[in-house]
Design a protein around this motif. Structure first.
Motif, PDB file in Angstrom:
ATOM      1  N   GLN A 176       0.819  -1.216   0.000  1.00 44.62           N
ATOM      2  CA  GLN A 176       0.000   0.000   0.000  1.00 44.62           C
ATOM      3  C   GLN A 176       0.853   1.265   0.000  1.00 44.62           C
ATOM      4  OE1 GLN A 176      -3.449  -0.032   2.648  1.00 44.62           O
ATOM      5  NE2 GLN A 176      -3.439  -2.278   2.670  1.00 44.62           N
ATOM      6  N   VAL A 177       1.989   1.228   0.663  1.00 42.39           N
ATOM      7  CA  VAL A 177       2.878   2.394   0.656  1.00 42.39           C
ATOM      8  C   VAL A 177       3.514   2.560  -0.720  1.00 42.39           C
ATOM      9  CG1 VAL A 177       5.032   3.319   1.594  1.00 42.39           C
ATOM     10  CG2 VAL A 177       3.314   2.379   3.136  1.00 42.39           C
ATOM     11  N   ASN A 178       3.868   1.448  -1.363  1.00 42.85           N
ATOM     12  CA  ASN A 178       4.429   1.541  -2.714  1.00 42.85           C
ATOM     13  C   ASN A 178       3.406   2.098  -3.693  1.00 42.85           C
ATOM     14  OD1 ASN A 178       6.925   0.547  -1.963  1.00 42.85           O
ATOM     15  ND2 ASN A 178       6.405  -1.585  -2.429  1.00 42.85           N
ATOM     16  N   ALA A 179       2.134   1.724  -3.500  1.00 43.29           N
ATOM     17  CA  ALA A 179       1.079   2.219  -4.392  1.00 43.29           C
ATOM     18  C   ALA A 179       0.768   3.682  -4.129  1.00 43.29           C
ATOM     19  CB  ALA A 179      -0.186   1.378  -4.219  1.00 43.29           C
ATOM     20  N   ASP A 180       0.879   4.117  -2.868  1.00 41.36           N
ATOM     21  CA  ASP A 180       0.567   5.511  -2.510  1.00 41.36           C
ATOM     22  C   ASP A 180       1.512   5.942  -1.385  1.00 41.36           C
ATOM     23  OD1 ASP A 180      -0.427   7.970  -1.846  1.00 41.36           O
ATOM     24  OD2 ASP A 180      -2.388   7.249  -1.140  1.00 41.36           O
ATOM     25  N   ILE A 232       0.160   7.697   1.809  1.00 42.25           N
ATOM     26  CA  ILE A 232      -0.928   7.082   2.569  1.00 42.25           C
ATOM     27  C   ILE A 232      -0.666   7.198   4.077  1.00 42.25           C
ATOM     28  CG2 ILE A 232       0.097   4.762   2.588  1.00 42.25           C
ATOM     29  CD1 ILE A 232      -2.731   3.643   2.098  1.00 42.25           C
ATOM     30  N   LYS A 233      -1.723   7.450   4.845  1.00 45.79           N
ATOM     31  CA  LYS A 233      -1.605   7.618   6.295  1.00 45.79           C
ATOM     32  C   LYS A 233      -2.216   6.438   7.071  1.00 45.79           C
ATOM     33  CE  LYS A 233       0.277  11.698   5.966  1.00 45.79           C
ATOM     34  NZ  LYS A 233       1.725  11.869   6.278  1.00 45.79           N
ATOM     35  N   ARG A 234      -3.207   5.787   6.459  1.00 45.02           N
ATOM     36  CA  ARG A 234      -3.893   4.676   7.118  1.00 45.02           C
ATOM     37  C   ARG A 234      -3.747   3.428   6.251  1.00 45.02           C
ATOM     38  NH1 ARG A 234      -5.463   5.347  12.252  1.00 45.02           N
ATOM     39  NH2 ARG A 234      -7.363   4.124  11.943  1.00 45.02           N
ATOM     40  N   ILE A 235      -3.394   2.321   6.879  1.00 46.67           N
ATOM     41  CA  ILE A 235      -3.204   1.058   6.163  1.00 46.67           C
ATOM     42  C   ILE A 235      -4.393   0.152   6.461  1.00 46.67           C
ATOM     43  CG2 ILE A 235      -1.673  -0.906   5.807  1.00 46.67           C
ATOM     44  CD1 ILE A 235      -0.401   1.757   5.065  1.00 46.67           C
ATOM     45  N   ARG A 236      -5.048  -0.323   5.396  1.00 50.66           N
ATOM     46  CA  ARG A 236      -6.198  -1.215   5.547  1.00 50.66           C
ATOM     47  C   ARG A 236      -5.721  -2.653   5.391  1.00 50.66           C
ATOM     48  NH1 ARG A 236     -11.327   0.512   4.824  1.00 50.66           N
ATOM     49  NH2 ARG A 236     -11.846  -1.332   3.571  1.00 50.66           N
TER      50      ARG A 236
END
Length: 387
Positions: free
Chosen positions: A258-262, A265-269
């Protein structure tokens, strides 16, 4: 001869619940089970102190001397019962160490263990998101965190695990200096089937410990079904330790994706691994802090499982090189464990994998047939070098 097995670990990892369910499948004549907290409540009551699950933490932190006296007497009573018992296996369950607020609660001291004289120590562990979910679903514990999931940090949970494991290691080291040998400390994930736990406790001589090594990430479901099928077949003959029975890596992998995609990002689902349905939103910074510890704990735990095992079975149903698998094979080689490699491809593997994978006792070979490998392991187990 009595064998004493200390079952311990960090709080809220499901230790007693798992053990209770597993023991329902065991022969009650072969063991005795001692839940230390039951003895603490009994001793406290005799001293005019009401100790409950809800007040034990605050009581232990604010009245340390009295709590130490109660705990020591609890261990004295357990030791006396063990000495009088005709059972072969004695399972003693209690938390290891728990820090809360400005204080800590010690589950046992060096003196307690010198009295208990455990032959083995099994640290029972669950993955951090399951521990977090357990807190949320427990009204008493959820209240301690202000009934707010945001207050339950993964960093806190991985440090609970760190503290608990280090406490055990430190005290067992002290026992060894006193000449009291503990056969091993084993970090055991509660996703192991109950039968594997029972094999570990009761049938280790007939079914020696084997570590299952396999590439764990980035594969299709068919791959994992094959791994599970092999695990089940291998478990008919051995007590098989599976690194996937304590799986925190998927938290790290989901965070990375998710961090690589955005990058902002502040919240990880994260979907829960077991049900694949419930989604938890976690603070990115908390996961980042926890990840550094989780990655190290993962390596240390897998090496611990290799170190206690008599052999390692490598199920490499993937052509790509796995750094983790080769590292585990190297650790097995270093600790004198027998190594068996299933590699069903025509393409030659890494020379390091080939070297370690040709170290089984009777002949230098890798296996392309998994059933043949299991058959050879059964035939050769009497020749394994590791005591």
């Amino acid at each position: 001869m009595n064998e004493v097995i200390l079952l311990t670990g960090p709080p809220l990892n499901g230790r007693d619940e798992y053990i209770t369910e597993a023991l329902k499948l065991a022969d009650e004549e072969s063991y005795a089970y001692y839940h230390v907290f039951d003895y603490i409540r009994e001793v406290g009551k005799e001293l005019g102190v009401k100790i409950t699950r809800k007040n034990v933490l605050d009581f232990a932190i604010s009245h340390q001397d009295l709590m130490n006296e109660i705990r020591d007497e609890a261990f004295n009573r357990i030791r006396k019962e063990i000495d009088k018992s005709d059972r072969k296996f004695h399972l003693v369950s209690t938390p290891s160490l728990f820090r809360w607020g400005s204080g800590s609660v010690i589950g046992f001291t060096t003196s307690n263990l010198k009295l208990l004289r455990p032959n083995r120590v099994i640290i029972v562990l669950d993955d951090v998101l399951s521990v977090r979910r357990r807190i949320i679903n427990d009204p008493e514990w959820f209240e301690r965190f202000g009934e707010n999931p945001e207050n339950i940090k993964l960093t806190t949970l991985v440090m609970w695990r760190e503290d608990a494991i280090n406490h055990v290691k430190t005290l067992i080291h002290e026992l060894k200096k006193e000449g009291i040998e503990v056969r091993y400390i084993l970090q055991f994930g509660i996703r192991h089937p109950y039968e594997v736990f029972l094999d570990l406790i009761f049938r280790e001589e007939e079914k020696p410990l084997v570590y299952l090594s396999y590439p764990m990430t980035g594969h299709e479901e068919e791959y994992y079904q094959r791994v599970r099928g092999f695990y089940n077949k291998l478990s008919e003959h051995f007590t098989v330790l599976d690194p996937g029975a304590l799986d925190d890596w998927w938290v790290v992998a989901e965070y990375d994706a998710q961090v690589n995609a955005d990058p902002s990002i502040k919240r990880i689902r994260i979907k829960h691994l077991l049900d694949g349905e419930e989604v938890e939103e976690l603070d990115r910074e908390d996961i980042e802090q926890a990840t550094d510890i989780l990655r190290r704990q993962l390596v240390e735990r897998d090496f611990n499982l290799v170190d206690v095992s008599k052999a390692i079975a490598v199920y490499h149903y993937a052509e790509g090189v796995s750094a983790g698998v080769i590292s585990e094979m190297a650790e097995a080689y270093r600790t004198l464990a027998a190594i068996y490699l299933y590699y069903p491809f025509d393409r030659r593997p890494s020379p390091f994998m080939e070297f370690y994978g040709m170290q089984n006792p009777s002949r230098r070979t890798m296996f392309k047939d998994e059933d043949e490998m299991i058959r050879v392991m059964v035939e050769e187990k009497e020749y394994w070098a590791k005591v």
